[in-house]
Write an enzyme that holds these catalytic residues in place. Structure first.
Site, mmCIF file in Angstrom:
data_model
loop_
_atom_site.group_PDB
_atom_site.id
_atom_site.type_symbol
_atom_site.label_atom_id
_atom_site.label_comp_id
_atom_site.label_asym_id
_atom_site.label_seq_id
_atom_site.Cartn_x
_atom_site.Cartn_y
_atom_site.Cartn_z
ATOM 1 C CG HIS A 56 -1.683 1.233 1.454
ATOM 2 N ND1 HIS A 56 -2.971 1.400 1.009
ATOM 3 C CD2 HIS A 56 -1.356 2.383 2.087
ATOM 4 C CE1 HIS A 56 -3.403 2.609 1.350
ATOM 5 N NE2 HIS A 56 -2.433 3.222 2.008
ATOM 6 C CD GLU A 57 2.045 3.787 3.637
ATOM 7 O OE1 GLU A 57 2.443 4.836 3.093
ATOM 8 O OE2 GLU A 57 0.983 3.741 4.286
ATOM 9 C CG HIS A 74 0.211 6.211 -0.616
ATOM 10 N ND1 HIS A 74 -0.909 6.774 -1.197
ATOM 11 C CD2 HIS A 74 -0.225 5.625 0.530
ATOM 12 C CE1 HIS A 74 -1.976 6.540 -0.440
ATOM 13 N NE2 HIS A 74 -1.582 5.840 0.600
ATOM 14 C CD GLU A 122 -5.054 6.435 2.183
ATOM 15 O OE1 GLU A 122 -4.833 5.208 2.287
ATOM 16 O OE2 GLU A 122 -4.241 7.279 2.566
#
Length: 195
Positions: free
Chosen positions: A80-81, A84, A135
Site C-alpha cells: 500500500h505504501e 503511494h 487511498e
C-alpha cells in the site's frame, strides 16, 4: 516524536525480509527510479502505522510490527505504501508544505513542542493528505503487489478490519479515507479479481 526503534533484531530482520520481497515484486524500472529505504521508529502517539516519503524512504512504527506480526498484513501495508510512492500521491504536498528539514527532524526525534502539536494534534501524519481515491488506488496497488510477491492479499483486509474496530471511523479518518465498510468491500472485490 519519533524515537529510536526498540524492536529486536529478529523483529527487524523479519520485517526487512518481507519488505525486500514485496519491493522485488515492483517492476524493475520502478525499483530503479528511486532510492528505497526502510526505517523503524517508535512513535506511540501515532500507533501502528507506516508512511512513505516521496523519494522512497518508508517508515514503519514499532507499534505496527508488534501489534500486527503477521507477514501477510505487513506485506499488504508495505505494498500500500509503495503504491503511494510509485503513484506519487499526496505526501509530496505534505513534504513540500512542511519542508524536508521538518520531516528529518521528526524522524530524528528532534522536534519541539509546537511542531509536535502541529504534527500530532493536527493529524498531519495520520492523514498524510491523501484523498479517498488515492487511498483506494494504494489499496489496490498493495493487494496486487503483495499477491505478486507471494503473500496472501487478505492480510490488508484483516488489518483494516481490526483497525476499523479500534478507531471506530473517527471523524479525522473519515475526512481523508474511505469508510472502513466500503474499503473492506473494495478490498474483497479486488482480492477476488486476483484469483
Amino acid at each position: 516524536t519519533a524515537e529510536e526503534s526498540t524492536l529486536t533484531n529478529e523483529e527487524i530482520k523479519l520485517a526487512r525480509a518481507i519488505y525486500y520481497r514485496v519491493l522485488a515484486a515492483l517492476p524493475e524500472n520502478e525499483r530503479n527510479a528511486r532510492e528505497f529505504k526502510l526505517l523503524f521508529r517508535a512513535m506511540p502517539e501515532i500507533g501502528p502505522n507506516a508512511f512513505a516519503l516521496p523519494g522512497g524512504t518508508m517508515v514503519m512504527t514499532d507499534e505496527l510490527i508488534r501489534e500486527f506480526p503477521n507477514e501477510d498484513i505487513i506485506a499488504g501495508i508495505i505494498g500500500h505504501e509503495l503504491g503511494h510512492v510509485v503513484e506519487e500521491h499526496g505526501l509530496r504536498r505534505l513534504y513540500r508544505s512542511l519542508g524536508s528539514y521538518v520531516l528529518i527532524a521528526l524522524l530524528a526525534g528532534d522536534t519541539g513542542p509546537m511542531l509536535k502539536e502541529i504534527l500530532l494534534e493536527g493529524n498531519a501524519l495520520l492523514s498524510l493528505v491523501y484523498s479517498r481515491a488515492q487511498e483506494s488506488a494504494a489499496d489496490e496497488f498493495g493487494l496486487t503487489l503483495s499477491h505478486r510477491a507471494g503473500f496472501d492479499p487478505a492480510g490488508l483486509k484483516v488489518f483494516f478490519e481490526k483497525l476499523g474496530t479500534e478507531i471506530n471511523d473517527q471523524v479525522h479518518w473519515i475526512s481523508t479515507h474511505p469508510s472502513h465498510a466500503n474499503r473492506i468491500e473494495a478490498i474483497e472485490f479486488h482480492i477476488n479479481s486476483l484469483k
